[in-house]
Design an enzyme around this catalytic site. Sequence first.
Site, PDB file in Angstrom:
ATOM      1  N   ASP A   7       2.850   5.780  -7.174  1.00 32.40           N
ATOM      2  CA  ASP A   7       4.041   5.729  -6.335  1.00 32.40           C
ATOM      3  C   ASP A   7       5.313   5.401  -7.090  1.00 32.40           C
ATOM      4  O   ASP A   7       6.406   5.470  -6.531  1.00 32.40           O
ATOM      5  CB  ASP A   7       3.822   4.744  -5.182  1.00 32.40           C
ATOM      6  CG  ASP A   7       2.934   5.388  -4.146  1.00 32.40           C
ATOM      7  OD1 ASP A   7       3.032   6.618  -3.996  1.00 32.40           O
ATOM      8  OD2 ASP A   7       2.148   4.690  -3.506  1.00 32.40           O
ATOM      9  N   HIS A  13       0.875  -1.192   0.000  1.00 28.81           N
ATOM     10  CA  HIS A  13       0.000   0.000   0.000  1.00 28.81           C
ATOM     11  C   HIS A  13       0.909   1.238   0.000  1.00 28.81           C
ATOM     12  O   HIS A  13       1.667   1.444  -0.935  1.00 28.81           O
ATOM     13  CB  HIS A  13      -0.919  -0.104   1.226  1.00 28.81           C
ATOM     14  CG  HIS A  13      -2.037   0.889   1.284  1.00 28.81           C
ATOM     15  ND1 HIS A  13      -2.409   1.683   0.243  1.00 28.81           N
ATOM     16  CD2 HIS A  13      -2.888   1.215   2.310  1.00 28.81           C
ATOM     17  CE1 HIS A  13      -3.433   2.450   0.597  1.00 28.81           C
ATOM     18  NE2 HIS A  13      -3.740   2.191   1.862  1.00 28.81           N
ATOM     19  N   HIS A  59      -2.066  -2.264  -9.765  1.00 26.60           N
ATOM     20  CA  HIS A  59      -3.023  -1.641  -8.860  1.00 26.60           C
ATOM     21  C   HIS A  59      -4.259  -2.512  -8.800  1.00 26.60           C
ATOM     22  O   HIS A  59      -4.665  -3.066  -9.819  1.00 26.60           O
ATOM     23  CB  HIS A  59      -3.390  -0.222  -9.342  1.00 26.60           C
ATOM     24  CG  HIS A  59      -4.025   0.587  -8.264  1.00 26.60           C
ATOM     25  ND1 HIS A  59      -5.359   0.512  -7.986  1.00 26.60           N
ATOM     26  CD2 HIS A  59      -3.482   1.456  -7.377  1.00 26.60           C
ATOM     27  CE1 HIS A  59      -5.620   1.318  -6.976  1.00 26.60           C
ATOM     28  NE2 HIS A  59      -4.497   1.894  -6.584  1.00 26.60           N
TER      29      HIS A  59
HETATM   30  N1  ACO Z   1       5.329  -7.089 -10.335  1.00 23.45           N
HETATM   31  C1  ACO Z   1       5.230  -8.319 -10.911  1.00 23.45           C
HETATM   32  N2  ACO Z   1       4.076  -9.020 -10.983  1.00 23.45           N
HETATM   33  C2  ACO Z   1       2.981  -8.463 -10.456  1.00 23.45           C
HETATM   34  C3  ACO Z   1       3.009  -7.185  -9.853  1.00 23.45           C
HETATM   35  C4  ACO Z   1       4.241  -6.487  -9.814  1.00 23.45           C
HETATM   36  N3  ACO Z   1       4.319  -5.264  -9.227  1.00 23.45           N
HETATM   37  N4  ACO Z   1       1.774  -6.854  -9.408  1.00 23.45           N
HETATM   38  C5  ACO Z   1       0.994  -7.906  -9.722  1.00 23.45           C
HETATM   39  N5  ACO Z   1       1.710  -8.873 -10.370  1.00 23.45           N
HETATM   40  C6  ACO Z   1       1.199 -10.128 -10.933  1.00 23.45           C
HETATM   41  C7  ACO Z   1       0.877 -11.156  -9.864  1.00 23.45           C
HETATM   42  O1  ACO Z   1       1.970 -11.998  -9.588  1.00 23.45           O
HETATM   43  C8  ACO Z   1      -0.279 -11.889 -10.486  1.00 23.45           C
HETATM   44  O2  ACO Z   1       0.220 -12.754 -11.469  1.00 23.45           O
HETATM   45  P1  ACO Z   1      -0.537 -14.156 -11.791  1.00 23.45           P
HETATM   46  O3  ACO Z   1      -1.879 -13.781 -12.314  1.00 23.45           O
HETATM   47  O4  ACO Z   1       0.335 -14.835 -12.794  1.00 23.45           O
HETATM   48  O5  ACO Z   1      -0.613 -14.901 -10.490  1.00 23.45           O
HETATM   49  C9  ACO Z   1      -1.067 -10.791 -11.222  1.00 23.45           C
HETATM   50  O6  ACO Z   1      -0.060  -9.800 -11.553  1.00 23.45           O
HETATM   51  C10 ACO Z   1      -2.166 -10.149 -10.391  1.00 23.45           C
HETATM   52  O7  ACO Z   1      -1.594  -9.711  -9.166  1.00 23.45           O
HETATM   53  P2  ACO Z   1      -2.388  -9.629  -7.806  1.00 23.45           P
HETATM   54  O8  ACO Z   1      -1.420  -9.625  -6.684  1.00 23.45           O
HETATM   55  O9  ACO Z   1      -3.463 -10.660  -7.782  1.00 23.45           O
HETATM   56  O10 ACO Z   1      -3.071  -8.198  -7.954  1.00 23.45           O
HETATM   57  P3  ACO Z   1      -3.732  -7.374  -6.783  1.00 23.45           P
HETATM   58  O11 ACO Z   1      -4.767  -6.526  -7.420  1.00 23.45           O
HETATM   59  O12 ACO Z   1      -4.128  -8.262  -5.665  1.00 23.45           O
HETATM   60  O13 ACO Z   1      -2.502  -6.480  -6.234  1.00 23.45           O
HETATM   61  C11 ACO Z   1      -0.970  -4.740  -5.914  1.00 23.45           C
HETATM   62  C12 ACO Z   1      -2.319  -5.143  -6.516  1.00 23.45           C
HETATM   63  C13 ACO Z   1      -0.894  -5.138  -4.426  1.00 23.45           C
HETATM   64  C14 ACO Z   1      -0.840  -3.213  -6.006  1.00 23.45           C
HETATM   65  C15 ACO Z   1       0.159  -5.434  -6.710  1.00 23.45           C
HETATM   66  O14 ACO Z   1       0.083  -5.079  -8.062  1.00 23.45           O
HETATM   67  C16 ACO Z   1       1.553  -5.132  -6.143  1.00 23.45           C
HETATM   68  O15 ACO Z   1       2.007  -5.828  -5.225  1.00 23.45           O
HETATM   69  N6  ACO Z   1       2.243  -4.084  -6.689  1.00 23.45           N
HETATM   70  C17 ACO Z   1       3.530  -3.661  -6.173  1.00 23.45           C
HETATM   71  C18 ACO Z   1       3.340  -2.810  -4.931  1.00 23.45           C
HETATM   72  C19 ACO Z   1       2.822  -1.429  -5.232  1.00 23.45           C
HETATM   73  O16 ACO Z   1       3.280  -0.732  -6.123  1.00 23.45           O
HETATM   74  N7  ACO Z   1       1.824  -0.992  -4.440  1.00 23.45           N
HETATM   75  C20 ACO Z   1       1.253   0.360  -4.543  1.00 23.45           C
HETATM   76  C21 ACO Z   1      -0.194   0.311  -4.860  1.00 23.45           C
HETATM   77  S1  ACO Z   1      -0.770   1.930  -5.199  1.00 23.45           S
HETATM   78  C22 ACO Z   1      -1.027   2.631  -3.708  1.00 23.45           C
HETATM   79  O17 ACO Z   1      -1.178   2.015  -2.679  1.00 23.45           O
HETATM   80  C23 ACO Z   1      -1.072   4.090  -3.742  1.00 23.45           C
END
Ligand code: ACO
Length: 434
Positions: free
Chosen positions: A369, A271, A312
Amino acid sequence: MSAQPVSTQVVLTDSATNKSVNLPVLRGSVGPAAIDIGKLQKETGMFTYDPGFMSTASCKSAITYIDGDAGVLLYRGYPIEQLAKQSTFLETSYLLVNGELPNAQQFSDFEHLVTHHSMMHEGLKTFLHGFHYDAHPMAMLCGTIGSLAAFYHDNLDIEDADQRKMAAVRLIAKIPTIAAACYRYTIGWPIRYPRNNLEYCTRFLHMMFEVPSEPLHLPAVAAKALDLLFILHADHEQNASTSTVRMVGSTGANPYACVAAGIAALWGPAHGGANEAVLKMLDEIGSADQVGKAVERAKDKNSGFRLMGFGHRVYKNFDPRATIIREMCYQVLNDLGVHDPLLEVALKLEEAALKDPYFIERKLYPNVDFYSGLIYKALKIPKEMFTVMFAIARTSGWVAHWLEQHLTADTKIGRPRQIYTGPITREYTPISKR
Ligand code: ACO
């Protein structure tokens, strides 16, 4: 705007018992409809299962609207692009809290109120001195904001609308002062008092960087960039920290405890901790020629590595805040004459990920971010303070949601259920026999 049941019903049938239930469908003013499952358990004995709230609306709210596919973000109906261009953080805070843009008199009154509640209680200094010298500022912020309930305990009647509003103003007014004090404590500088002749963001930068021995000369772009970042981070509907504020608020807890809980939720790297994590990641990647390897690692599920600042939960096309902040990032680096090698790494990473099928298929785009950390770094705000900056901005959203929650007639204590997977009833054996 209130979501009203319309004639549309959804009929759910349990194939084992052939028992059906008619569920009303609720519609807001815009956005997907929601099936009202409130009576499901009573009528069928079943719960729904939705970890991470992937398909669950937890409340009705008139504050912020997001269309993740279209990349739309509205605060009280106003597009984020218009607010970013024409508004200020304090005016946007007024909008979030009160529902309408202020006229000149209303804004002046609000600014006066926020400005004149910006000092922190002297007793808080003693409180801060209890922290270890190298405490993370988010830990200090969380504890100190929670402690405000002990300083304003005679103003904690959450049934009193005036006291609720005053708590909201106090939180918006004091969080920059407390945040700057946390930072200065960790570096051993004397705490700076807020200067009432300065506006919100400039005042904060002075509290962060001004030393008693010499005047501070701030480049104009610094407060401008900060104000923009604060507008973009001010609210984002039912994100993890706001939902946490509402969950704690649903128990009738005081607003300082609710916001402290929101700060704790924001701290996680999935987050608000992402902006700090982005810079750490760029540092680790080190140079543009290492970007390819990092992208391959992010695609390898066994590596446990994700590209921070990408993806996201709601935006699956682009994050409109990222588009705005990307532009400001260039302006800040240009105006300050900063040549940051990490920007080169960031741009190469962005380019590589945006054309990689793994990221395209999963709709993973840079989020707000990805760029905010580069701006904070250029403004000489240390990495550990990045999430604190996010918390300052998000406080106006948290208090807006907390206030709205207390005006909503059907607010109930937040109490999800579970699917129990542990052992069923078994006999206790005395320790001597185990
Ligand atoms: N890098 C690589 N792979 C990723 C990333 C990433 N940053 N984000 C998601 N994926 C992949 C997952 O491994 C998953 O792959 P799969 O379908 O083969 O299993 C798919 O994309 C979907 O990912 P989820 O984790 O299910 O997506 P969710 O919507 O639950 O998560 C989140 C969103 C937490 C933001 C995620 O994208 C992440 O961890 N990003 C990095 C952290 C980040 O930048 N957070 C800031 C969010 S914005 C904010 O809070 C202002």
